[in-house]
Design a protein around this motif. Structure first.
Motif, PDB file in Angstrom:
ATOM      1  N   ASP A   1       8.048   1.615  -6.705  1.00  0.00           N
ATOM      2  CA  ASP A   1       8.063   2.225  -5.376  1.00  0.00           C
ATOM      3  C   ASP A   1       9.244   3.172  -5.222  1.00  0.00           C
ATOM      4  O   ASP A   1       9.109   4.280  -4.702  1.00  0.00           O
TER       5      ASP A   1
ATOM      6  N   VAL B   1      -1.755  -5.685 -11.808  1.00  0.00           N
ATOM      7  CA  VAL B   1      -2.963  -4.872 -11.975  1.00  0.00           C
ATOM      8  C   VAL B   1      -4.181  -5.648 -11.489  1.00  0.00           C
ATOM      9  O   VAL B   1      -5.035  -5.110 -10.760  1.00  0.00           O
TER      10      VAL B   1
ATOM     11  N   GLY C   1      -4.558  -5.487  -7.899  1.00  0.00           N
ATOM     12  CA  GLY C   1      -4.727  -4.152  -7.339  1.00  0.00           C
ATOM     13  C   GLY C   1      -3.464  -3.563  -6.751  1.00  0.00           C
ATOM     14  O   GLY C   1      -3.520  -2.616  -5.956  1.00  0.00           O
TER      15      GLY C   1
ATOM     16  N   VAL D   1      -0.821  -2.484  -8.742  1.00  0.00           N
ATOM     17  CA  VAL D   1      -0.343  -1.502  -9.721  1.00  0.00           C
ATOM     18  C   VAL D   1      -1.557  -1.025 -10.509  1.00  0.00           C
ATOM     19  O   VAL D   1      -2.497  -1.780 -10.725  1.00  0.00           O
ATOM     20  N   ARG D   2      -1.524   0.223 -10.929  1.00  0.00           N
ATOM     21  CA  ARG D   2      -2.591   0.727 -11.817  1.00  0.00           C
ATOM     22  C   ARG D   2      -1.959   1.428 -13.005  1.00  0.00           C
ATOM     23  O   ARG D   2      -0.825   1.897 -12.945  1.00  0.00           O
TER      24      ARG D   2
ATOM     25  N   ILE E   1       2.479   2.306  -8.686  1.00  0.00           N
ATOM     26  CA  ILE E   1       2.200   1.407  -7.570  1.00  0.00           C
ATOM     27  C   ILE E   1       1.032   1.972  -6.765  1.00  0.00           C
ATOM     28  O   ILE E   1       0.929   3.188  -6.584  1.00  0.00           O
ATOM     29  N   THR E   2       0.152   1.112  -6.308  1.00  0.00           N
ATOM     30  CA  THR E   2      -0.996   1.540  -5.509  1.00  0.00           C
ATOM     31  C   THR E   2      -0.636   1.508  -4.025  1.00  0.00           C
ATOM     32  O   THR E   2       0.422   1.007  -3.636  1.00  0.00           O
ATOM     33  N   GLY E   3      -1.539   2.004  -3.214  1.00  0.00           N
ATOM     34  CA  GLY E   3      -1.343   1.925  -1.770  1.00  0.00           C
ATOM     35  C   GLY E   3      -1.204   0.489  -1.300  1.00  0.00           C
ATOM     36  O   GLY E   3      -0.387   0.182  -0.425  1.00  0.00           O
ATOM     37  N   ASP E   4      -2.001  -0.408  -1.883  1.00  0.00           N
ATOM     38  CA  ASP E   4      -1.894  -1.831  -1.526  1.00  0.00           C
ATOM     39  C   ASP E   4      -0.532  -2.394  -1.918  1.00  0.00           C
ATOM     40  O   ASP E   4       0.039  -3.214  -1.194  1.00  0.00           O
TER      41      ASP E   4
ATOM     42  N   THR F   1       2.322  -0.685  -2.146  1.00  0.00           N
ATOM     43  CA  THR F   1       3.285  -0.114  -1.199  1.00  0.00           C
ATOM     44  C   THR F   1       3.204  -0.832   0.139  1.00  0.00           C
ATOM     45  O   THR F   1       4.226  -1.158   0.750  1.00  0.00           O
TER      46      THR F   1
END
Length: 141
Positions: A44, A73, A76, A78-79, A94-97, A99
């Protein structure tokens, strides 16, 4: 006579650790390991990293980071993406989820600490605590 620096350091270390644990206990997703939270926070703050970089920066084994990343991962948070500069290399993002989870954790911890300060300390004690903050900040310099 001034307090012995080691005595102050020992008490400060204990108190900061206890405050962090208390704030962490009210945060959502308590079932996350410290390593997973650390990885999310680093991604982040600093942006994409490879597993090897995360292991080196956090001074933990590649295998430990891999286990933590796989769990992130799977959830959901991190991707994996190909490094545009080197397609053989995979970066973690980092994904939106992820964050959103960090924001929720920060907010829950902040609310808990702010409530404790407001409910347990008098106006004069809050003033003294506020006056001590610049001293604590100087310890980071």
């Amino acid at each position: 006579m001034a307090e012995d620096a080691e005595v102050i350091a020992d008490e400060l270390q204990f108190l900061v650790g206890a405050l962090v644990r208390q704030m962490r206990s009210v945060s959502p997703a308590r079932d996350m390991s410290l390593s997973q939270v650390s990885i999310l926070k680093r991604l982040d703050r600093e942006g994409p990293h490879a597993v090897a970089e995360l292991a080196r920066l956090d001074k933990i084994t590649h295998q430990s980071v891999t286990v933590s990343v796989n769990a992130l991962v799977d959830r959901g948070l991190v991707r994996r993406v190909a490094d545009s500069g080197d397609l053989r290399r995979t970066l973690l993002v980092i994904t939106g989820d992820g964050t959103q989870l960090l924001a929720e954790r920060r907010e829950a911890g902040l609310e808990s600490l702010a409530s404790a300060i407001a409910d347990r300390l008098s106006d004069a004690e809050r003033t003294r605590l506020s006056q001590a903050l610049p001293l604590m900040r100087r310890l980071l310099d």
